[in-house]
Design an enzyme around this catalytic site. Sequence first.
Site, short mmCIF file in Angstrom:
data_model
loop_
_atom_site.label_atom_id
_atom_site.label_comp_id
_atom_site.label_asym_id
_atom_site.label_seq_id
_atom_site.Cartn_x
_atom_site.Cartn_y
_atom_site.Cartn_z
N LYS A 55 37.13 66.16 4.26
CA LYS A 55 38.28 66.96 3.81
C LYS A 55 37.99 67.57 2.45
O LYS A 55 37.08 67.14 1.74
CB LYS A 55 39.54 66.10 3.77
CG LYS A 55 39.46 64.90 2.85
CD LYS A 55 40.71 64.05 2.97
CE LYS A 55 40.65 62.85 2.03
NZ LYS A 55 41.89 62.05 2.10
N ARG A 97 53.19 57.30 4.01
CA ARG A 97 52.68 58.65 3.77
C ARG A 97 52.58 59.43 5.07
O ARG A 97 53.32 60.37 5.30
CB ARG A 97 51.32 58.59 3.06
CG ARG A 97 50.76 59.95 2.69
CD ARG A 97 49.40 59.85 2.00
NE ARG A 97 48.35 59.39 2.89
CZ ARG A 97 47.05 59.39 2.56
NH1 ARG A 97 46.67 59.82 1.37
NH2 ARG A 97 46.15 58.96 3.42
N TYR A 154 41.24 76.92 -29.30
CA TYR A 154 42.64 77.32 -29.25
C TYR A 154 43.52 76.33 -29.99
O TYR A 154 43.38 75.11 -29.86
CB TYR A 154 43.11 77.39 -27.79
CG TYR A 154 42.73 78.67 -27.08
CD1 TYR A 154 43.15 79.90 -27.56
CD2 TYR A 154 41.97 78.63 -25.93
CE1 TYR A 154 42.81 81.07 -26.91
CE2 TYR A 154 41.63 79.79 -25.25
CZ TYR A 154 42.05 81.01 -25.75
OH TYR A 154 41.71 82.18 -25.10
N MET A 184 39.49 78.18 -20.52
CA MET A 184 39.33 78.53 -19.11
C MET A 184 37.85 78.65 -18.73
O MET A 184 37.44 78.16 -17.67
CB MET A 184 40.04 79.84 -18.80
CG MET A 184 39.89 80.28 -17.34
SD MET A 184 40.69 81.86 -16.96
CE MET A 184 42.42 81.37 -16.98
#
Length: 381
Positions: free
Chosen positions: A55, A154, A276, A322
Amino acid sequence: MNDAVNRTAGNTVTRWPVSDAAAGAILTVDLVAIRENYRRLKAKLAGVRCAGVLKANGYGLGAAQVAEALASEGCDIFFVALLAEGIDLRRAVGAGPEIYVLNGLPPGSEPEAVAARLCAVINSAGQLKAWREAARGAGRALPAAIQADSGMSRLGMAPAEVAALAGDAGAFDGIDVRYVMSHLACADEPRHPANEQQRLAFERLRAMLPRAPASLANSSGIFLGSSYHYDLARPGAALYGINPTPGEPNPMLPVVRLQAKVAQTRSVEKGAGIGYGHTYHAQGPLSLATISFGYADGWLRRSASAAWFDGVRLPFLGRVSMDSIILDISALPPGRLHEGDLVELLGPSQSVDDAAGHAGTIGYEILASLGSRFHRRYVNE
């Protein structure tokens, strides 16, 4: 080493940059290590069948490539999470292997699953009814695994649903029930009482379902002992080098190495704001390197970590951006690191589990978050 490709219907479709010159980072996936990890799990299972969980595109590493490696070790049962993943994997691996869709089939998608010759994991009475109707339409029995919820809350049929089906003689008409399965919630905590509670609940539930081989153990479940192995184990994380026995030495080989390119180096004086928000200020003169790698590539912004070069730890300074991260390279000899050099983020100096610990998460999230901008290399020999 091979450039990463996705093979579909005999065609080769490039999915990532053809040259490492075009990418800011290089992800190396050791398929030989994946094969060895599969062999180690098989040895632990002592004759029980072993599937491969692919998966999330093989935990971010390439489902098609991992499937090919596992198939070379005799693995012919794969599990994915979503129908779309199953369709993609079927195109990649051909008609042979069984492919199970763990999350079940969305309503109305059954014809697509039939066309791709996928096996449904049935998690509810409604899904069972829809798969039964699909079998009627196909004019043949359709393969499935029946999942019962043994205590994770679940996915899977609730105990009341299982009990209701036990009294319905036609509930499984047209269904080729290949496995009855459930999933462990706490297998990575071997002394957790939920493990035995779930095993006993699974015994009660499977007694009410059609007689079929059983499957309960995930990666960590394999290490709980033979009473959890049943007829089929479904490892995922352990195949990719994540430790299935937290707190103990990792019995698996590492699979990935992640290296990022230096985009620029510079020197700054005391007091310089870095990154930043100027969340860090230089406490004295520093040598810095900016690497072409950031949260768009899947490195979690909250991760306080480091890179390595020549075995020297290079701490992150300031915030993860980023597309870039700033490193303190003051511990290296002046001029040792240059633009275009590779620093290591995952590999011998920092495992996937180490990186997860720095980020306050688990290795699964680290691997599944890895982005698509890397140049990918696959080690096959």
